[in-house]
Design an enzyme around this catalytic site. Structure first.
Site, PDB file in Angstrom:
ATOM      1  CG  ASP A  46      10.512  -9.300  -6.327  1.00  0.00           C
ATOM      2  OD1 ASP A  46       9.426  -9.837  -6.035  1.00  0.00           O
ATOM      3  OD2 ASP A  46      11.505  -9.323  -5.572  1.00  0.00           O
TER       4      ASP A  46
ATOM      5  CB  CYS B   2      -0.923   0.017   1.218  1.00  0.00           C
ATOM      6  SG  CYS B   2      -2.359  -1.058   1.078  1.00  0.00           S
TER       7      CYS B   2
ATOM      8  CG  HIS C 154       2.371  -9.934  -4.395  1.00  0.00           C
ATOM      9  ND1 HIS C 154       1.944  -9.988  -3.079  1.00  0.00           N
ATOM     10  CD2 HIS C 154       3.402 -10.808  -4.486  1.00  0.00           C
ATOM     11  CE1 HIS C 154       2.687 -10.845  -2.410  1.00  0.00           C
ATOM     12  NE2 HIS C 154       3.579 -11.378  -3.235  1.00  0.00           N
TER      13      HIS C 154
HETATM   14  P1  DGP Z   1       5.731 -13.202  -1.809  1.00  0.00           P
HETATM   15  O1  DGP Z   1       6.795 -14.020  -1.147  1.00  0.00           O
HETATM   16  O2  DGP Z   1       4.968 -13.976  -2.852  1.00  0.00           O
HETATM   17  O3  DGP Z   1       4.834 -12.526  -0.806  1.00  0.00           O
HETATM   18  O4  DGP Z   1       6.489 -12.075  -2.620  1.00  0.00           O
HETATM   19  C1  DGP Z   1       6.832 -10.837  -2.104  1.00  0.00           C
HETATM   20  C2  DGP Z   1       7.844 -10.237  -3.032  1.00  0.00           C
HETATM   21  O5  DGP Z   1       7.951  -8.872  -2.716  1.00  0.00           O
HETATM   22  C3  DGP Z   1       9.240 -10.834  -2.914  1.00  0.00           C
HETATM   23  O6  DGP Z   1       9.584 -11.474  -4.142  1.00  0.00           O
HETATM   24  C4  DGP Z   1      10.137  -9.646  -2.635  1.00  0.00           C
HETATM   25  C5  DGP Z   1       9.273  -8.457  -2.968  1.00  0.00           C
HETATM   26  N1  DGP Z   1       9.494  -7.304  -2.119  1.00  0.00           N
HETATM   27  C6  DGP Z   1       9.523  -7.277  -0.753  1.00  0.00           C
HETATM   28  N2  DGP Z   1       9.738  -6.034  -0.310  1.00  0.00           N
HETATM   29  C7  DGP Z   1       9.843  -5.243  -1.424  1.00  0.00           C
HETATM   30  C8  DGP Z   1      10.056  -3.841  -1.615  1.00  0.00           C
HETATM   31  O7  DGP Z   1      10.190  -3.037  -0.686  1.00  0.00           O
HETATM   32  N3  DGP Z   1      10.129  -3.406  -2.911  1.00  0.00           N
HETATM   33  C9  DGP Z   1       9.969  -4.259  -3.976  1.00  0.00           C
HETATM   34  N4  DGP Z   1      10.059  -3.727  -5.196  1.00  0.00           N
HETATM   35  N5  DGP Z   1       9.745  -5.579  -3.826  1.00  0.00           N
HETATM   36  C10 DGP Z   1       9.682  -6.066  -2.557  1.00  0.00           C
END
Ligand code: DGP
Length: 114
Positions: free
Chosen positions: A30, A7, A100
């Site tokens: 990611d 969010c 996501h």
């Molecule tokens: P999941 O494990 O399916 O909930 O994936 C969460 C993803 O979110 C993981 O691949 C890493 C990514 N992620 C976590 N924190 C951040 C962030 O601050 N910025 C970005 N761009 N991605 C993030």
């Protein structure tokens, strides 16, 4: 939702590398890419995960999938192939409780998942 990482990203409070944005949806890279192309597609509205999306319209959910496919095309992996994954809950190791879709491509993905 207060204290939700995605969010905050959707609100521009935490920076991201944006790939696509519209009124309802954001796609961004990611932070820990598992493949040369690894983009997350989120609804801007807070929904904790797929199981909590029951109240969302079919149109809204279909839109997320359409954006995932558009991102894949834009990222140049439509022809080579790509994977769209959503992790839901503990056993799937969902780490961010905001719905996501992972869009992964740019290399052979074998059996692995995001
Ligand atoms: P999941 O494990 O399916 O909930 O994936 C969460 C993803 O979110 C993981 O691949 C890493 C990514 N992620 C976590 N924190 C951040 C962030 O601050 N910025 C970005 N761009 N991605 C993030």
């Amino acid at each position: 939702m207060k204290d939700c990482l995605f969010c905050k990203i959707a609100a521009g409070e935490i920076p991201c590398t944006k790939v696509y944005e519209d009124e309802d949806t954001l796609a961004f890279r990611d932070i820990a890419p598992q493949a040369p192309v690894h983009v997350l597609v989120i609804p801007k509205k807070h929904v904790s995960g797929l199981s909590e999306a029951r109240g969302e319209s079919d149109k809204a959910l279909a839109h997320l999938l359409r954006v995932a496919a558009d991102v894949a095309r834009k990222e140049g992996v439509e022809e080579s192939g790509y994977r769209v994954v959503t992790n839901c809950g503990r056993d799937a190791q969902q780490s961010v409780p905001h719905l996501h879709l992972h869009v992964l491509g740019g290399r052979g993905l074998n059996g692995e998942m995001a």
